[in-house]
Design an enzyme around this catalytic site. Sequence first.
Site, mmCIF file in Angstrom:
data_model
loop_
_atom_site.group_PDB
_atom_site.id
_atom_site.type_symbol
_atom_site.label_atom_id
_atom_site.label_comp_id
_atom_site.label_asym_id
_atom_site.label_seq_id
_atom_site.Cartn_x
_atom_site.Cartn_y
_atom_site.Cartn_z
ATOM 1 N N MET A 31 0.839 -1.203 0.000
ATOM 2 C CA MET A 31 0.000 0.000 0.000
ATOM 3 C C MET A 31 0.873 1.253 0.000
ATOM 4 O O MET A 31 0.386 2.355 0.289
ATOM 5 C CB MET A 31 -0.943 -0.003 1.203
ATOM 6 C CG MET A 31 -1.919 -1.175 1.180
ATOM 7 S SD MET A 31 -3.418 -0.876 2.101
ATOM 8 C CE MET A 31 -2.776 -0.583 3.730
ATOM 9 N N GLY A 32 2.165 1.110 -0.303
ATOM 10 C CA GLY A 32 3.047 2.275 -0.363
ATOM 11 C C GLY A 32 3.479 2.752 1.008
ATOM 12 O O GLY A 32 3.362 2.024 1.992
ATOM 13 N N LEU A 34 6.576 3.247 1.670
ATOM 14 C CA LEU A 34 7.497 2.110 1.767
ATOM 15 C C LEU A 34 8.588 2.352 2.797
ATOM 16 O O LEU A 34 9.037 3.474 3.021
ATOM 17 C CB LEU A 34 8.122 1.848 0.391
ATOM 18 C CG LEU A 34 7.117 1.551 -0.727
ATOM 19 C CD1 LEU A 34 7.854 1.315 -2.046
ATOM 20 C CD2 LEU A 34 6.226 0.360 -0.387
ATOM 21 N N HIS A 35 9.015 1.258 3.426
ATOM 22 C CA HIS A 35 10.091 1.291 4.417
ATOM 23 C C HIS A 35 10.961 0.047 4.225
ATOM 24 O O HIS A 35 10.727 -0.741 3.284
ATOM 25 C CB HIS A 35 9.507 1.375 5.827
ATOM 26 C CG HIS A 35 8.450 0.356 6.109
ATOM 27 N ND1 HIS A 35 8.713 -0.998 6.157
ATOM 28 C CD2 HIS A 35 7.108 0.486 6.311
ATOM 29 C CE1 HIS A 35 7.594 -1.653 6.413
ATOM 30 N NE2 HIS A 35 6.603 -0.788 6.495
ATOM 31 N N HIS A 38 9.284 -3.364 3.464
ATOM 32 C CA HIS A 38 8.899 -3.578 2.061
ATOM 33 C C HIS A 38 10.143 -3.875 1.205
ATOM 34 O O HIS A 38 10.120 -4.757 0.342
ATOM 35 C CB HIS A 38 8.206 -2.331 1.500
ATOM 36 C CG HIS A 38 6.940 -1.938 2.196
ATOM 37 N ND1 HIS A 38 6.835 -0.813 2.975
ATOM 38 C CD2 HIS A 38 5.715 -2.527 2.232
ATOM 39 C CE1 HIS A 38 5.603 -0.706 3.443
ATOM 40 N NE2 HIS A 38 4.902 -1.743 3.024
ATOM 41 N N GLN A 62 -10.317 -2.671 2.209
ATOM 42 C CA GLN A 62 -9.822 -3.388 3.392
ATOM 43 C C GLN A 62 -9.794 -2.495 4.629
ATOM 44 O O GLN A 62 -9.342 -2.924 5.689
ATOM 45 C CB GLN A 62 -8.467 -4.040 3.120
ATOM 46 C CG GLN A 62 -7.310 -3.075 2.976
ATOM 47 C CD GLN A 62 -6.057 -3.789 2.503
ATOM 48 O OE1 GLN A 62 -5.980 -4.251 1.370
ATOM 49 N NE2 GLN A 62 -5.071 -3.911 3.381
ATOM 50 N N GLN A 154 -2.681 -12.460 7.654
ATOM 51 C CA GLN A 154 -2.864 -12.164 6.225
ATOM 52 C C GLN A 154 -2.167 -13.213 5.364
ATOM 53 O O GLN A 154 -2.702 -13.646 4.333
ATOM 54 C CB GLN A 154 -2.311 -10.771 5.919
ATOM 55 C CG GLN A 154 -2.289 -10.410 4.451
ATOM 56 C CD GLN A 154 -1.908 -8.969 4.233
ATOM 57 O OE1 GLN A 154 -2.732 -8.073 4.348
ATOM 58 N NE2 GLN A 154 -0.651 -8.720 3.932
ATOM 59 N N SER A 186 6.438 -0.371 10.182
ATOM 60 C CA SER A 186 5.090 -0.273 9.637
ATOM 61 C C SER A 186 4.889 1.135 9.110
ATOM 62 O O SER A 186 5.386 2.101 9.703
ATOM 63 C CB SER A 186 4.071 -0.551 10.746
ATOM 64 O OG SER A 186 2.792 -0.125 10.339
ATOM 65 N N SER A 187 4.131 1.243 8.026
ATOM 66 C CA SER A 187 3.815 2.580 7.508
ATOM 67 C C SER A 187 3.059 3.381 8.564
ATOM 68 O O SER A 187 3.131 4.608 8.594
ATOM 69 C CB SER A 187 2.961 2.459 6.245
ATOM 70 O OG SER A 187 3.585 1.605 5.310
HETATM 71 P P1 AMP Z 1 1.458 -2.923 3.476
HETATM 72 O O1 AMP Z 1 2.024 -1.884 2.585
HETATM 73 O O2 AMP Z 1 1.463 -2.546 4.917
HETATM 74 O O3 AMP Z 1 0.137 -3.464 2.990
HETATM 75 O O4 AMP Z 1 2.452 -4.149 3.407
HETATM 76 C C1 AMP Z 1 2.832 -4.710 2.173
HETATM 77 C C2 AMP Z 1 3.632 -5.964 2.441
HETATM 78 O O5 AMP Z 1 4.788 -5.619 3.213
HETATM 79 C C3 AMP Z 1 2.843 -6.988 3.286
HETATM 80 O O6 AMP Z 1 3.135 -8.298 2.790
HETATM 81 C C4 AMP Z 1 3.403 -6.773 4.662
HETATM 82 O O7 AMP Z 1 3.311 -7.919 5.483
HETATM 83 C C5 AMP Z 1 4.849 -6.450 4.348
HETATM 84 N N1 AMP Z 1 5.475 -5.749 5.473
HETATM 85 C C6 AMP Z 1 5.002 -4.655 6.131
HETATM 86 N N2 AMP Z 1 5.815 -4.337 7.166
HETATM 87 C C7 AMP Z 1 6.815 -5.259 7.159
HETATM 88 C C8 AMP Z 1 7.964 -5.479 7.978
HETATM 89 N N3 AMP Z 1 8.244 -4.699 9.031
HETATM 90 N N4 AMP Z 1 8.777 -6.513 7.675
HETATM 91 C C9 AMP Z 1 8.499 -7.334 6.616
HETATM 92 N N5 AMP Z 1 7.435 -7.170 5.807
HETATM 93 C C10 AMP Z 1 6.605 -6.156 6.073
#
Ligand code: AMP
Length: 283
Positions: A31-32, A34-35, A38, A62, A154, A186-187
């Site tokens: 969902m962008g 990014l860190h 991601h 969602q 998920q 986390s974003s």
């Molecule tokens: P999101 O952008 O939050 O929907 O996450 C996109 C993908 O990145 C999902 O598969 C998340 O589980 C993964 N993700 C998010 N945070 C982390 C993290 N700290 N470490 C590894 N994967 C992550």
Amino acid sequence: MAELIRDPVVMRERVLAARGAGRRVGFVPTMGALHAGHVSLVERAGTDCDDVAVSIFVNPTQFGPHEDFDRYPRPLQADCRLLEPHRVAWVFAPDAAAMYPPGNATQVVVSGPAAPFEGVIRPGHFAGVATVVLTLFQMVPSQAAYFGAKDWQQTRVVMRMVRDLAVPIEIVVCPTVREPDGLAMSSRNAYLSDTERTRAVAVSESLIRAEEGWRSGRSVAEIEAAMRETLERRGIAIDYAAVVDAESLAPPTPDADSIALVAGRLGSTRLIDNRLLPARAAR
Ligand code: AMP
């Protein structure tokens, strides 16, 4: 530099052309905002595959009606810059009308692993996730897709959907990337005030306590009580703190891996995390 694509038809053509040329394509849905979490998925996809596609789409379906859809960060340019040093062939950033054409009337509803925990706290969330993920898999028909263990439930929901609907794609689950103090990246961490950021470490601390209790043979009830105590001491409003079977998310058994799952709220920010607990019988 990655090609920015907004049109699902173009996106699909690119992937099918690469596959037609014998290339393995990996896909990282996001969902962008990014860190490094991601980026770890992108790196893993780049190791396994010839070409990598990253999608950036803040999926409205969602989010619940009172959740953070409107304020969710959308820094597309910064995201593209962050991906630049990595080997990404395509960034797919469709708009909502391309994902959900007018008259859209179909949903993918997973039961089983989608029912407890997030399924109770966020009704409809996993239907939104499963529907958008399956739609994205049609638009980005890669051989493999990469998901983070951070969103453990998920990963179980997506894997179950892929199995049940015979979707021809490999799901790869990658480890959670953490800040130096243990907080899972986390974003949503950007929402935390300085004092909340300090208190947020209780989430990963509660999981370390869970693992200690697990290794020293404590009961599930004792472990869950210790997790709750750690969270409450730092003022985290608990949604759940539980030890369950890592696959089914049902009550744990000694012969299979378990997982400690935690979710809570700090001010207006929701935090989730987990830690795998190896089968006790195997030790
Ligand atoms: P999101 O952008 O939050 O929907 O996450 C996109 C993908 O990145 C999902 O598969 C998340 O589980 C993964 N993700 C998010 N945070 C982390 C993290 N700290 N470490 C590894 N994967 C992550």
